[in-house]
Write a protein that holds these residues in place. Structure first.
Motif, PDB file in Angstrom:
ATOM      1  N   MET A  96      14.023   3.486  -1.728  1.00  0.00           N
ATOM      2  CA  MET A  96      14.818   2.254  -1.681  1.00  0.00           C
ATOM      3  C   MET A  96      16.312   2.552  -1.617  1.00  0.00           C
ATOM      4  O   MET A  96      17.055   1.883  -0.888  1.00  0.00           O
ATOM      5  CB  MET A  96      14.470   1.356  -2.854  1.00  0.00           C
ATOM      6  N   ASP A  97      16.767   3.563  -2.359  1.00  0.00           N
ATOM      7  CA  ASP A  97      18.185   3.933  -2.297  1.00  0.00           C
ATOM      8  C   ASP A  97      18.561   4.409  -0.896  1.00  0.00           C
ATOM      9  O   ASP A  97      19.621   4.049  -0.375  1.00  0.00           O
ATOM     10  CB  ASP A  97      18.506   5.040  -3.309  1.00  0.00           C
ATOM     11  N   ALA A  98      17.705   5.230  -0.282  1.00  0.00           N
ATOM     12  CA  ALA A  98      17.990   5.747   1.057  1.00  0.00           C
ATOM     13  C   ALA A  98      18.052   4.609   2.077  1.00  0.00           C
ATOM     14  O   ALA A  98      18.940   4.581   2.949  1.00  0.00           O
ATOM     15  CB  ALA A  98      16.938   6.770   1.461  1.00  0.00           C
ATOM     16  N   GLU A 127       0.823  -1.212   0.000  1.00  0.00           N
ATOM     17  CA  GLU A 127       0.000   0.000   0.000  1.00  0.00           C
ATOM     18  C   GLU A 127       0.858   1.264   0.000  1.00  0.00           C
ATOM     19  O   GLU A 127       0.567   2.229  -0.703  1.00  0.00           O
ATOM     20  CB  GLU A 127      -0.946   0.005   1.206  1.00  0.00           C
ATOM     21  N   ARG A 128       1.927   1.276   0.813  1.00  0.00           N
ATOM     22  CA  ARG A 128       2.825   2.430   0.863  1.00  0.00           C
ATOM     23  C   ARG A 128       3.496   2.639  -0.495  1.00  0.00           C
ATOM     24  O   ARG A 128       3.601   3.755  -0.987  1.00  0.00           O
ATOM     25  CB  ARG A 128       3.879   2.224   1.961  1.00  0.00           C
ATOM     26  N   ILE A 129       3.952   1.545  -1.094  1.00  0.00           N
ATOM     27  CA  ILE A 129       4.617   1.635  -2.392  1.00  0.00           C
ATOM     28  C   ILE A 129       3.654   2.144  -3.450  1.00  0.00           C
ATOM     29  O   ILE A 129       4.001   2.999  -4.275  1.00  0.00           O
ATOM     30  CB  ILE A 129       5.233   0.270  -2.772  1.00  0.00           C
ATOM     31  N   VAL A 188       7.218  -2.210 -10.817  1.00  0.00           N
ATOM     32  CA  VAL A 188       8.345  -1.301 -10.565  1.00  0.00           C
ATOM     33  C   VAL A 188       8.990  -1.596  -9.217  1.00  0.00           C
ATOM     34  O   VAL A 188      10.213  -1.516  -9.070  1.00  0.00           O
ATOM     35  CB  VAL A 188       7.912   0.185 -10.678  1.00  0.00           C
ATOM     36  N   ALA A 189       8.207  -1.977  -8.222  1.00  0.00           N
ATOM     37  CA  ALA A 189       8.761  -2.320  -6.907  1.00  0.00           C
ATOM     38  C   ALA A 189       9.610  -3.580  -6.997  1.00  0.00           C
ATOM     39  O   ALA A 189      10.691  -3.655  -6.403  1.00  0.00           O
ATOM     40  CB  ALA A 189       7.632  -2.509  -5.894  1.00  0.00           C
ATOM     41  N   ARG A 224      15.005  -5.827  -6.888  1.00  0.00           N
ATOM     42  CA  ARG A 224      16.059  -6.654  -7.497  1.00  0.00           C
ATOM     43  C   ARG A 224      17.339  -5.840  -7.671  1.00  0.00           C
ATOM     44  O   ARG A 224      18.435  -6.312  -7.382  1.00  0.00           O
ATOM     45  CB  ARG A 224      15.558  -7.209  -8.831  1.00  0.00           C
ATOM     46  N   ARG A 225      17.191  -4.612  -8.128  1.00  0.00           N
ATOM     47  CA  ARG A 225      18.361  -3.748  -8.310  1.00  0.00           C
ATOM     48  C   ARG A 225      19.058  -3.479  -6.978  1.00  0.00           C
ATOM     49  O   ARG A 225      20.292  -3.507  -6.892  1.00  0.00           O
ATOM     50  CB  ARG A 225      17.962  -2.425  -8.959  1.00  0.00           C
ATOM     51  N   GLU A 226      18.280  -3.244  -5.926  1.00  0.00           N
ATOM     52  CA  GLU A 226      18.875  -2.993  -4.614  1.00  0.00           C
ATOM     53  C   GLU A 226      19.625  -4.231  -4.119  1.00  0.00           C
ATOM     54  O   GLU A 226      20.699  -4.107  -3.524  1.00  0.00           O
ATOM     55  CB  GLU A 226      17.803  -2.583  -3.605  1.00  0.00           C
TER      56      GLU A 226
END
Length: 193
Positions: free
Chosen positions: A49-51, A24-26, A105-106, A111-113
């Motif tokens: 996500m970066d933070a 829900e937040r995403i 997108v999430a 996956r990138r993180e």
């Protein structure tokens, strides 16, 4: 009476992470990106996500020099617990499948993180003999979990009996037809087979 400090803190860390990364937040954050006017500065999912990754995995992202010991570890126990929990959250999101509550997108950003964390772990592990045994074991175990999750294939299965879709993780072998289904509240009501 001894207070279970680590368990108490981990419970709060887990709650905060889920609050920041639940479906829900995403969805709220990504919806705000759609409503923002061109040129308007908004807080994006990528920034969130970066933070989180940069702060939670700071010790591996920018490893400090020196000789570490079990009494003075590179990564303290409370931080290791938080890092383990965050990696688990990212794996859950990345592997959640097309019919989950998490947006594509999430899943892609998670996956990138995970890939960035793996690269940071590689960098930190180059310290070799300077690492304490706690940190070394933690980094190896986390890297192993992340690598297996990123390498794993997954398929979305559907329940022809009308009971709702399930999520089948394939680790080299298909799930048997009679595999049990577990209801997981973190998957938005989808069973994991």
């Amino acid at each position: 009476h001894v207070v279970p400090i680590q368990d108490t803190i981990l419970t709060r860390q887990t709650s905060a992470l889920f609050s920041l990364t639940n479906p829900e937040r995403i969805e709220y954050i990504t919806d705000q990106e759609l409503y923002a006017e061109e040129g308007q500065d908004i807080f994006t999912l990528d920034e969130l996500m970066d933070a989180l990754t940069d702060s939670i995995w700071a010790e591996a992202m920018s490893p400090k020099g020196g000789k570490f010991t079990v009494r003075k570890p590179m990564i303290e126990s409370l931080r290791r617990n938080l890092q383990r929990e965050y990696a688990s959250r990212l794996i859950t999101i990345a592997m959640s499948g097309e019919s989950s509550s998490y947006q594509p997108v999430a899943r892609t950003l998670a996956r990138r993180e995970l890939e960035q964390i793996n690269e940071a772990i590689e960098k930190a592990m180059k310290k070799g003999d300077d690492l304490d045994v706690y940190t070394s074991a933690h980094l190896e175990e986390t890297q192993d979990r992340i690598t297996k999750a990123l390498d794993a294939g997954f398929t979305i299965s559907s329940d022809s009996g009308g009971g709702g879709g399930g999520l089948s993780f394939l680790f080299g072998q298909p799930a048997p037809a009679d595999a049990p289904s577990i209801d997981n509240p973190y998957m938005g009501g989808f069973g994991i087979e």
